[in-house]
Design a protein around this motif. Structure first.
Motif, mmCIF file in Angstrom:
data_model
loop_
_atom_site.group_PDB
_atom_site.id
_atom_site.type_symbol
_atom_site.label_atom_id
_atom_site.label_comp_id
_atom_site.label_asym_id
_atom_site.label_seq_id
_atom_site.Cartn_x
_atom_site.Cartn_y
_atom_site.Cartn_z
ATOM 1 N N ALA A 1 0.832 -1.103 -0.111
ATOM 2 C CA ALA A 1 0.117 0.013 0.122
ATOM 3 C C ALA A 1 0.987 1.246 -0.242
ATOM 4 N N LEU A 2 2.023 1.358 0.781
ATOM 5 C CA LEU A 2 2.860 2.587 0.788
ATOM 6 C C LEU A 2 3.311 2.898 -0.552
ATOM 7 N N ARG A 3 3.550 1.885 -1.312
ATOM 8 C CA ARG A 3 3.996 2.035 -2.631
ATOM 9 C C ARG A 3 3.246 3.329 -3.630
ATOM 10 N N ASP A 4 1.789 3.278 -2.995
ATOM 11 C CA ASP A 4 1.006 4.470 -3.525
ATOM 12 C C ASP A 4 1.358 5.881 -2.885
ATOM 13 N N VAL A 5 2.351 5.740 -2.042
ATOM 14 C CA VAL A 5 2.374 6.998 -1.172
ATOM 15 C C VAL A 5 3.853 7.601 -2.027
ATOM 16 N N ALA A 6 3.766 8.677 -2.551
ATOM 17 C CA ALA A 6 4.913 9.199 -3.348
ATOM 18 C C ALA A 6 5.516 10.522 -2.634
ATOM 19 N N PRO B 1 8.114 11.817 -8.301
ATOM 20 C CA PRO B 1 7.243 10.851 -8.160
ATOM 21 C C PRO B 1 7.739 9.326 -7.988
ATOM 22 N N VAL B 2 8.382 9.245 -6.967
ATOM 23 C CA VAL B 2 8.876 7.996 -6.412
ATOM 24 C C VAL B 2 8.053 7.717 -5.034
ATOM 25 N N SER B 3 7.829 6.522 -4.846
ATOM 26 C CA SER B 3 7.063 5.851 -3.484
ATOM 27 C C SER B 3 8.036 6.201 -2.468
ATOM 28 N N VAL B 4 7.567 6.106 -1.196
ATOM 29 C CA VAL B 4 8.231 6.328 -0.040
ATOM 30 C C VAL B 4 8.931 4.842 0.470
ATOM 31 N N ASP C 1 10.070 3.088 -2.296
ATOM 32 C CA ASP C 1 11.056 2.909 -3.206
ATOM 33 C C ASP C 1 12.371 3.932 -2.792
ATOM 34 N N MET C 2 11.853 4.985 -2.310
ATOM 35 C CA MET C 2 13.098 5.940 -1.909
ATOM 36 C C MET C 2 13.606 5.418 -0.484
ATOM 37 N N GLY C 3 13.313 4.564 -0.006
ATOM 38 C CA GLY C 3 13.915 3.694 1.193
ATOM 39 C C GLY C 3 13.650 4.478 2.528
ATOM 40 N N LEU C 4 12.462 5.014 2.676
ATOM 41 C CA LEU C 4 12.270 6.123 3.848
ATOM 42 C C LEU C 4 11.552 5.288 4.851
ATOM 43 N N ILE C 5 10.975 3.996 4.425
ATOM 44 C CA ILE C 5 10.315 3.177 5.271
ATOM 45 C C ILE C 5 11.309 1.961 5.776
ATOM 46 N N TYR C 6 11.556 2.071 7.308
ATOM 47 C CA TYR C 6 12.569 1.170 7.703
ATOM 48 C C TYR C 6 11.862 -0.129 8.299
ATOM 49 N N GLY C 7 10.753 -0.026 8.548
ATOM 50 C CA GLY C 7 9.834 -1.225 9.180
ATOM 51 C C GLY C 7 8.298 -1.162 9.291
ATOM 52 N N ILE C 8 7.744 -2.218 9.228
ATOM 53 C CA ILE C 8 6.412 -2.222 9.451
ATOM 54 C C ILE C 8 5.905 -3.184 10.432
ATOM 55 N N ARG C 9 5.045 -2.689 11.522
ATOM 56 C CA ARG C 9 4.819 -4.093 12.537
ATOM 57 C C ARG C 9 3.365 -3.916 12.631
ATOM 58 N N ARG D 1 19.754 3.375 0.080
ATOM 59 C CA ARG D 1 18.312 2.946 0.547
ATOM 60 C C ARG D 1 17.454 2.898 -0.772
ATOM 61 N N LEU D 2 17.685 3.658 -1.726
ATOM 62 C CA LEU D 2 16.742 3.444 -3.076
ATOM 63 C C LEU D 2 16.676 2.436 -3.710
ATOM 64 N N SER D 3 15.459 1.981 -4.191
ATOM 65 C CA SER D 3 15.420 0.818 -4.708
ATOM 66 C C SER D 3 16.014 0.830 -6.207
ATOM 67 N N GLU D 4 15.956 -0.262 -6.798
ATOM 68 C CA GLU D 4 16.628 -0.080 -8.277
ATOM 69 C C GLU D 4 15.308 0.959 -8.974
#
Length: 107
Positions: free
Chosen positions: A13-18, A23-26, A28-36, A90-93
């Motif tokens: 879902a967070l791939r929808d948040v740019a 225009p890069v998701s949070v 793919d930017m590598g801003l999200i370190y973890g989700i619990r 941290r950026l994805s390809e």
């Protein structure tokens, strides 16, 4: 321990948040370190590219709004951390390619 199905859906879902600047998701930017997730409360650990990021409140609100649309998510808690600091590694390809298309070099 592996991710729960809800945690996996939240990552997706967070791939929808740019990022508002590109225009890069949070994700793919590598801003999200973890989700619990526990009992419908989703805890997101994240960072920003800079301490002085002007878009922090917008990004966090976008994250909350998007995750609250997921079935089973009742509450979203966001913890912003500065260690480890964000780096271009941290950026994805996909994120690297999008930034390149926008004329921003990630190396």
């Amino acid at each position: 321990m592996g991710e729960t199905p809800l945690e996996q859906r939240c990552w997706q879902a967070l791939r929808d948040v740019a990022d508002p600047e590109f225009p890069v998701s949070v994700v793919d930017m590598g801003l999200i370190y973890g989700i619990r997730e526990s009992d419908g409360t989703v805890k997101v650990t994240m960072t920003y590219t800079a301490v002085s990021c002007a878009c922090m409140e917008w990004i966090e609100q976008d994250i909350r709004n998007r995750l609250l649309r997921e079935p089973g998510v009742k509450e979203v808690q966001i913890e912003v951390v500065w260690d480890p600091p964000w780096t271009v590694e941290r950026l994805s390809e996909e994120g690297r390619q999008k930034l390149k298309r926008w004329g921003v070099s990630s190396r």
